[in-house]
Design a protein around this motif. Structure first.
Motif, mmCIF file in Angstrom:
data_model
loop_
_atom_site.group_PDB
_atom_site.id
_atom_site.type_symbol
_atom_site.label_atom_id
_atom_site.label_comp_id
_atom_site.label_asym_id
_atom_site.label_seq_id
_atom_site.Cartn_x
_atom_site.Cartn_y
_atom_site.Cartn_z
ATOM 1 N N GLU A 268 15.542 6.958 2.659
ATOM 2 C CA GLU A 268 16.372 5.811 2.365
ATOM 3 C C GLU A 268 17.617 5.891 3.246
ATOM 4 O O GLU A 268 18.219 6.968 3.160
ATOM 5 C CB GLU A 268 16.481 5.704 0.723
ATOM 6 C CG GLU A 268 14.899 5.331 0.049
ATOM 7 C CD GLU A 268 15.390 4.932 -1.350
ATOM 8 O OE1 GLU A 268 16.617 4.619 -1.855
ATOM 9 O OE2 GLU A 268 14.385 4.840 -2.239
ATOM 10 N N LYS B 101 5.931 13.926 7.348
ATOM 11 C CA LYS B 101 7.483 14.183 7.055
ATOM 12 C C LYS B 101 8.101 14.304 8.354
ATOM 13 O O LYS B 101 9.555 13.994 8.401
ATOM 14 C CB LYS B 101 7.346 15.609 6.209
ATOM 15 C CG LYS B 101 8.748 15.954 5.774
ATOM 16 C CD LYS B 101 8.847 17.261 4.963
ATOM 17 C CE LYS B 101 10.401 17.325 4.606
ATOM 18 N NZ LYS B 101 10.671 18.740 3.773
ATOM 19 N N THR C 90 8.848 4.850 4.678
ATOM 20 C CA THR C 90 7.787 5.865 4.122
ATOM 21 C C THR C 90 6.409 5.939 5.115
ATOM 22 O O THR C 90 6.287 5.285 6.263
ATOM 23 C CB THR C 90 6.929 4.986 2.922
ATOM 24 O OG1 THR C 90 6.411 3.726 3.725
ATOM 25 C CG2 THR C 90 7.867 4.651 2.061
ATOM 26 N N SER C 91 6.013 7.220 5.035
ATOM 27 C CA SER C 91 5.008 7.658 5.926
ATOM 28 C C SER C 91 4.313 8.897 5.171
ATOM 29 O O SER C 91 4.897 9.418 4.338
ATOM 30 C CB SER C 91 5.664 8.246 7.185
ATOM 31 O OG SER C 91 4.653 8.625 8.109
ATOM 32 N N GLY D 3 3.221 11.358 -0.196
ATOM 33 C CA GLY D 3 3.795 10.325 0.750
ATOM 34 C C GLY D 3 5.263 10.972 1.027
ATOM 35 O O GLY D 3 5.635 11.569 -0.133
ATOM 36 N N TRP D 4 5.803 10.534 1.768
ATOM 37 C CA TRP D 4 7.319 10.725 2.042
ATOM 38 C C TRP D 4 8.149 9.677 2.288
ATOM 39 O O TRP D 4 7.660 8.828 2.790
ATOM 40 C CB TRP D 4 7.600 11.524 3.398
ATOM 41 C CG TRP D 4 6.701 13.012 3.200
ATOM 42 C CD1 TRP D 4 5.605 13.443 3.913
ATOM 43 C CD2 TRP D 4 7.213 13.966 2.620
ATOM 44 N NE1 TRP D 4 5.305 14.753 3.409
ATOM 45 C CE2 TRP D 4 6.444 15.307 2.917
ATOM 46 C CE3 TRP D 4 8.383 14.538 1.772
ATOM 47 C CZ2 TRP D 4 6.673 16.641 2.213
ATOM 48 C CZ3 TRP D 4 8.653 15.726 1.230
ATOM 49 C CH2 TRP D 4 7.659 16.684 1.265
ATOM 50 N N THR D 5 9.423 9.671 1.668
ATOM 51 C CA THR D 5 10.025 8.596 1.850
ATOM 52 C C THR D 5 11.638 8.767 2.028
ATOM 53 O O THR D 5 12.018 9.985 1.933
ATOM 54 C CB THR D 5 10.392 8.069 0.376
ATOM 55 O OG1 THR D 5 9.103 7.350 -0.023
ATOM 56 C CG2 THR D 5 11.285 6.529 0.513
ATOM 57 N N VAL E 58 8.654 10.631 9.687
ATOM 58 C CA VAL E 58 9.823 9.753 8.921
ATOM 59 C C VAL E 58 11.113 10.302 8.945
ATOM 60 O O VAL E 58 11.983 9.371 9.153
ATOM 61 C CB VAL E 58 9.110 9.797 7.537
ATOM 62 C CG1 VAL E 58 9.358 10.913 6.581
ATOM 63 C CG2 VAL E 58 9.775 8.337 6.797
ATOM 64 N N LYS F 68 14.174 1.292 3.761
ATOM 65 C CA LYS F 68 13.217 2.348 2.997
ATOM 66 C C LYS F 68 12.266 2.662 4.224
ATOM 67 O O LYS F 68 11.533 1.750 4.388
ATOM 68 C CB LYS F 68 12.807 1.830 1.805
ATOM 69 C CG LYS F 68 12.014 2.780 1.017
ATOM 70 C CD LYS F 68 11.515 2.183 -0.223
ATOM 71 C CE LYS F 68 10.643 3.176 -0.945
ATOM 72 N NZ LYS F 68 10.242 2.655 -2.339
#
Length: 178
Positions: free
Chosen positions: A87, A139, A135-136, A83-85, A142, A133
């Protein structure tokens, strides 16, 4: 010659990659993604638990798409497995964020509150009143949502107020002298 395009992409356990015509499908524990590539410019092969991308022609378009196609495949594999995050953090007096259902309610010093609708496929959380934050598994999605939120109030160079990526350095300028 693409330095990135030469490197094969390893397929981790729990991830399946399939090619159906000119569409690459990647399925993992977090979801499923697909990408349509140009078979007239690049060739994609799956062998020995890895994906390799080769350039077919020796022209500008093929060499440009070679590394790009490989990067898209790598990002999809990483997205469905880990997953991609992204912030974000809010800096400024009175700047705060909260969740309103699945949307974000931003207080950014305007005369009104800003409501940002989170698109499908992206999950938003607010660990504190000044942190977001996102997430998805995608890429690009997000990153686009994070950029859209940041554009409501970009960090300004004199006081440093605004929405910034976590860990982003904002170059500060000296104010006016008397």
């Amino acid at each position: 010659m693409s330095k990135i395009g030469k490197i094969p992409v390893k397929i981790p356990e729990g991830v399946t990659v399939s090619i159906n015509g000119d569409v690459i499908n990647v399925k993992g524990k977090l979801g499923e993604l697909s990408y349509q590539y140009k078979p007239s410019s690049v060739e994609v092969k799956i062998a020995d638990n890895q994906v390799s991308v080769n350039c077919i022609k020796d022209d500008y378009e093929s060499s440009a798409l070679w590394g790009t196609t490989r990067a898209h495949i790598n990002n999809m594999i990483h997205g469905v497995s880990v997953g991609w995050t992204k912030e974000l953090e809010l800096k400024g007096v009175g700047y705060k964020v909260s969740m309103k259902g699945t949307d974000l309610l931003l207080n950014l010093g305007f005369s009104h509150d800003v409501i940002h609708v989170i698109p499908a496929g992206v999950k938003a959380e607010t660990p504190s009143a000044t942190e977001i934050k996102l997430t998805s598994i995608d890429k690009q999605k997000v990153g686009q949502v994070a950029s859209d939120i940041r554009n409501y109030r970009r960090p300004e160079p004199y006081k440093g107020k605004g929405i910034r990526y976590k860990g982003e350095y904002v170059r500060r300028l000296e104010g006016k002298k008397k």
